[in-house]
Enzyme design. Structure first.
Site, PDB file in Angstrom:
ATOM      1  N   TYR A 192       6.114 -42.417-102.154  1.00 25.37           N
ATOM      2  CA  TYR A 192       7.161 -41.927-101.240  1.00 25.37           C
ATOM      3  C   TYR A 192       8.376 -41.558-102.087  1.00 25.37           C
ATOM      4  CZ  TYR A 192      10.158 -42.020 -96.989  1.00 25.37           C
ATOM      5  OH  TYR A 192      11.016 -41.711 -95.958  1.00 25.37           O
ATOM      6  N   LYS A 228       4.691 -38.018-100.908  1.00 26.87           N
ATOM      7  CA  LYS A 228       5.506 -37.504 -99.798  1.00 26.87           C
ATOM      8  C   LYS A 228       6.818 -37.078-100.422  1.00 26.87           C
ATOM      9  CE  LYS A 228       7.926 -39.945 -95.994  1.00 26.87           C
ATOM     10  NZ  LYS A 228       8.741 -38.976 -95.328  1.00 26.87           N
TER      11      LYS A 228
HETATM   12  O1  MN9 Z   1      10.524 -38.963 -93.194  1.00 24.37           O
HETATM   13  C1  MN9 Z   1      12.505 -37.826 -92.741  1.00 24.37           C
HETATM   14  N1  MN9 Z   1      13.310 -38.335 -93.793  1.00 24.37           N
HETATM   15  C2  MN9 Z   1      14.422 -39.038 -93.598  1.00 24.37           C
HETATM   16  C3  MN9 Z   1      11.085 -37.941 -93.126  1.00 24.37           C
HETATM   17  O2  MN9 Z   1      14.881 -39.244 -92.516  1.00 24.37           O
HETATM   18  C4  MN9 Z   1      15.094 -39.563 -94.783  1.00 24.37           C
HETATM   19  C5  MN9 Z   1      12.782 -36.364 -92.389  1.00 24.37           C
HETATM   20  O3  MN9 Z   1      11.961 -36.048 -91.328  1.00 24.37           O
HETATM   21  C6  MN9 Z   1      14.252 -36.114 -92.020  1.00 24.37           C
HETATM   22  O4  MN9 Z   1      14.676 -37.027 -91.046  1.00 24.37           O
HETATM   23  C7  MN9 Z   1      14.483 -34.714 -91.478  1.00 24.37           C
HETATM   24  C8  MN9 Z   1      15.972 -34.445 -91.285  1.00 24.37           C
HETATM   25  O5  MN9 Z   1      16.624 -34.309 -92.525  1.00 24.37           O
HETATM   26  O6  MN9 Z   1      13.930 -33.770 -92.317  1.00 24.37           O
END
Ligand code: MN9
Length: 300
Positions: free
Chosen positions: A135, A163
């Site tokens: 991650y 990821k």
């Molecule tokens: O897991 C999410 N990452 C975080 C994925 O929230 C740090 C993304 O889906 C974000 O929320 C999204 C908005 O920046 O891309």
């Protein structure tokens, strides 16, 4: 479709007023998004408030999701904690519940060498026998990898892929080009279409719980060569994401789910509940998001 292809909601963790997991609401979110065509789930990640949950809650959550999904699609569980031993313990606790892979952010807070980080991932893979998804989320973990380092990590046995929660599409492009047998997940929903254009085929994201159908539609339009539609849909998503980020992404996602009829409670404190005006802003943004979208555009 490959096993790890398409969109994977980084699922929020529905809570009751005592900050305990609401499994009924969890089931509703899972069933709703499966109907919208999502390909799998990422559980107990940042969006799932993993670092605010107690260890036994994380285990309960992963088991609950696997129990609801019942093998209909892959489930990836983020079991990362602060030490190798406690992470392995967490992985062992969920190993037999029906999940497909485990995942962890690189160990953080203390600064570790690359060898130490790589050894952490090797130990996880070795101890559990489950595929491990790295991650990569430098903004939150404070650990950034160079592209060559990541390429090196990906060569190791037991590593499923990475990821990529980074806006660095040049790095992502290089990983896809040089590691064809590994899964490179996009991790920022606002660049799903750009990620598809550099060869990424899967995405893990927080907003797929509230607009999974639109994001399925982006991939469908891209695969059909309909770039105009794909860009239009990505633009709609990005307007929505801007509103969510301005309010606070995780509380705002729970707010939208409530508007959509699934009460997932609040985020764990110190996150604060939404205000009445936030709900009004979200309602408007949601109307705008779906305005004029047809079934075909939504990938149905
Ligand atoms: O897991 C999410 N990452 C975080 C994925 O929230 C740090 C993304 O889906 C974000 O929320 C999204 C908005 O920046 O891309």
């Amino acid at each position: 479709m490959k096993k790890y292809e398409g969109i994977f909601p980084a699922i929020i963790t529905p809570m009751d007023e005592n900050e305990e997991i609401n499994e009924k609401a969890l089931e509703q979110v899972i069933e709703k998004t499966l109907k919208q065509g999502v390909s799998g789930f990422y559980v107990s990640g940042s969006t799932g408030e993993s670092f605010l949950l107690r260890d036994e809650q994380r285990i309960q959550l992963v088991k609950a999701v696997a129990g609801i999904v019942k093998g209909r699609c892959p489930v990836i569980a983020n079991i990362g904690t602060f030490s190798t031993k406690s992470t392995i313990k967490m992985a062992e606790a969920v190993a037999d519940c029906g999940i497909s892979a485990i995942s962890a952010v690189p160990p953080f807070y203390f600064s570790y060498s690359n060898e130490e980080i790589l050894q952490y991932y090797r130990d996880l893979a070795g101890a559990t026998g489950m595929p491990v998804l790295i991650y990569n989320i430098p903004k939150m973990s404070g650990v950034s990898f160079g592209t060559d380092e990541l390429l090196g990590f990906l060569q190791n046995d037991g590593i499923l892929g990475v990821k990529q929660t980074t806006m660095d599409l040049m790095q992502t492009e290089t990983l896809v080009r040089k590691c064809g047998d590994r899964v490179i997940f996009n991790g920022h929903d606002e660049i799903w279409l750009p990620a598809l254009s550099v060869g990424v085929r899967a995405s893990i994201g927080s907003t797929f719980s509230i607009m999974g159908d639109v994001c399925v539609g982006i991939k469908k339009a891209f695969d059909e060569g309909n770039m105009e539609r794909a860009r239009f849909l990505q633009g709609r998503c990005n307007e929505m994401i801007k509103v969510l980020l301005d309010i606070g992404i995780f509380p705002a996602i729970k707010g939208v789910l409530k508007i959509q009829g699934i009460d997932c409670g609040n985020c764990i404190k110190p996150f604060q509940p939404l205000k009445a005006e936030d709900y009004k802003t979200l309602e408007k943004a949601l109307e705008r998001l779906y305005d004029g979208l047809t079934d075909e555009m939504l990938g149905r």
